[in-house]
Scaffold this active site. Structure first.
Site, PDB file in Angstrom:
ATOM      1  N   HIS A  41      10.799  -6.786  97.069  1.00 41.02           N
ATOM      2  CA  HIS A  41      11.074  -5.374  96.265  1.00 41.02           C
ATOM      3  C   HIS A  41       9.733  -4.379  96.314  1.00 41.02           C
ATOM      4  CE1 HIS A  41      12.665  -3.476  92.778  1.00 41.02           C
ATOM      5  NE2 HIS A  41      11.747  -3.338  92.350  1.00 41.02           N
TER       6      HIS A  41
ATOM      7  N   ASP B 216      14.458  -8.052  99.524  1.00 47.90           N
ATOM      8  CA  ASP B 216      14.163  -7.966  97.909  1.00 47.90           C
ATOM      9  C   ASP B 216      15.061  -9.144  97.505  1.00 47.90           C
ATOM     10  OD1 ASP B 216      14.310  -7.003  95.341  1.00 47.90           O
ATOM     11  OD2 ASP B 216      14.438  -5.091  95.931  1.00 47.90           O
TER      12      ASP B 216
ATOM     13  N   SER C 148      13.666   1.006  92.210  1.00 49.51           N
ATOM     14  CA  SER C 148      13.914   0.020  91.097  1.00 49.51           C
ATOM     15  C   SER C 148      14.527   0.660  90.034  1.00 49.51           C
ATOM     16  CB  SER C 148      12.461  -0.551  90.802  1.00 49.51           C
ATOM     17  OG  SER C 148      12.713  -1.874  90.270  1.00 49.51           O
TER      18      SER C 148
END
Lengths: 338, 338
Positions: free
Chosen positions: B312, B283, B128
């Site tokens: 995600h 995601d 991320s």
């Protein structure tokens, strides 16, 4: 006032609460023929009002008022039909009762039958929560509905969709000015926060990636211009309790809770109307997979995905390409002998 | 205290603001070898702290502390490195300066070179925003970074991702208790609203559809249990201004703003490290399409999509299947002679 109001009297809702002096605001387009055989019902969507539906009606289009008698009933809670903002005490504002899709359609059924004497509907169609009402019509009144075309919506709100709406609700109600629904003025900060939460969901990743909001037909000058001009503009004019009332209806939508049915699969199987079910390819909260499941449980339904990058708003009447795609399907369905 | 702090002194940020007495909190795993040739940097993600990264480190795993010297630097704003909540006046709280990905990596570079004398990194990897820092390392220090494996992140924050974060920010700041950042107590309503907005984005539609949150390894009892126990639990322990500081870093992440480069394409083209770029299939805010574009602009990169429904959070270390998939790719990349 460009619309009419049907007085329903006191209505016992599915919840057991009685909504006194219930009102259904509606507008009609075209003329009902002598045989009363040309009526179409086209319900509204989350926060939308009847005039927001008019983009799909017009001469030469499927919903041609020279051929059909088109009734747009306003959804309860939308500020024109009975709503938190319009109902007198004690059922006003935060105390406005929970209204289901079933309740909405029961009232619309009374409008159609009692005011107009219509016993058959050529078509029910609608976008988003309007699609939800479309499914509900076909389940509640299978003998009455000849065809349905729900677009960008579902028969039962999915768990992910419920979570998306939790974020929408959370943003609005984080504003202390909301005051648990007893605000003196609209909670403007919360309404704008709600709008910004919605912005990421309403259009697809591709829509933003390609800056489609900068091009015609939208033509915004920048991302921030779009967020303020389109999104905040859409929601800042709404009443907070109305939005929360409709949000409850949405989160709890499920044709499977129609009296006489045990679950969504059974309810879908009981639909008799031929259907074209039209999710948008990149809709983030009504994804095509959910529509596919529903179509598989309906006896006579075709899945027809609206292609392209507009996501949920493919069904919002903003993009002429998507509008033509939907209109073409409506023409095909209406031409079908059923 | 299970971590160390590197004192950077006064740091001139990319914005031109000087952050006085800047601190980088970090933790190391394993031992630096004599040749200083076994170091790995593994930065943290949005709101995460070093211990939240530990799931990817272990004996027999790619990041094996018996082989490698693994440094986890805490991102600025995360509450351990210099943050709104930890910096004394006048640069505290709402006045904490804007920090870029570039700034983060410049400070990490000083940690690595000044404290440890390391001049080559075997690998930089992260999830991320940790992936964002990974890209930034490869662009800022192309001669130093031998391999990168960014997962579920991007080199430049996409417009849709920026909009998603507008909703996150809007929900938090709608709480008047936030007080423009000068709150006396944490704005708990806003933090919970933020958590509920995040909930719809962090996992995929399929994840919710199949109620994966109810099954092992998560095992929540209901959707609401998951929203409170997981999502509100994740964010209610964070500081609001810290979250907003990291959110600014995220929204403004762009390796193309690295000094000496003109845009993201040029910066990506300058990366020398072989890369495996791993987006998650579903995601919703770092979709594989964005990673695909980045890979196409990198000289030696492979796109390897993490399959499945976890969205995600496929990169969050919660699901053993996804963890193994990432670990296998890390092993393969580390075994590669470069």
């Amino acid at each position: 006032m460009d619309y009419d109001v049907f007085d329903l009297g006191d209505v016992r809702l599915q919840s057991g609460i009685t909504l006194p002096d219930a009102k259904l605001a509606y507008k009609t387009y075209g003329r009902l023929n002598a045989g009363k055989s040309n009526a179409i019902v086209y319900p509204t969507w989350y926060s939308g009002q009847h005039y927001d539906n008019e983009w799909l009606i017009g001469e030469g289009m499927a919903l041609d008022p020279s051929t059909y008698f088109i009734i747009i009933p306003n959804m309860l809670g939308n500020g024109l039909s009975s709503s938190p903002s319009t109902t007198p005490p004690p059922h006003d504002r935060a105390r406005f009762p929970h209204v289901t899709m079933y309740d909405n359609v029961q009232m619309q059924h009374r409008l159609v039958t009692e005011r107009f004497g219509v016993e058959r509907l050529e078509l029910v169609t609608g976008w988003s929560m309007g699609a939800g009402q479309t499914y509900q019509w076909a389940v509640s009144h299978p003998d009455m509905v000849r065809r349905i075309l729900p677009f960008c919506g579902s028969a039962k709100t999915s768990l992910h969709n419920i979570v998306f709406l939790e974020g929408v609700k959370g943003a609005l109600t984080a504003d202390a000015a909301w005051d648990n629904g007893w605000y003196r003025e609209q909670p403007g900060v919360g309404l704008r926060a709600l709008a910004r939460v919605y912005a990421g969901w309403g259009f697809s990743q591709q829509f933003y990636r390609e800056r489609i909001y900068e091009r015609e037909p939208l033509g915004y000058g920048s991302l921030e211009d779009f967020l303020v001009g389109f999104w905040e503009g859409l929601f800042i004019k709404r009443d907070a309790d109305n939005l929360l009332a409709m949000l409850w209806t949405w989160q709890n939508a499920d044709v499977g809770r129609t009296p006489g049915f045990d679950g969504v699969a059974e309810a879908l199987a009981a639909i008799r109307a031929p259907a074209i079910v039209m999710p948008a390819e990149q809709d983030l909260y009504f994804p095509p997979e959910d529509s596919e499941w529903e179509v598989a449980h309906m006896p006579d339904a075709e899945l027809r995905v609206i292609p392209g990058a507009w996501g949920h708003f493919a069904g919002g009447g903003l993009n002429p390409v998507d509008t033509k795609f939907i209109d073409d399907a409506l023409k095909e369905l209406l031409a079908k002998d059923v």
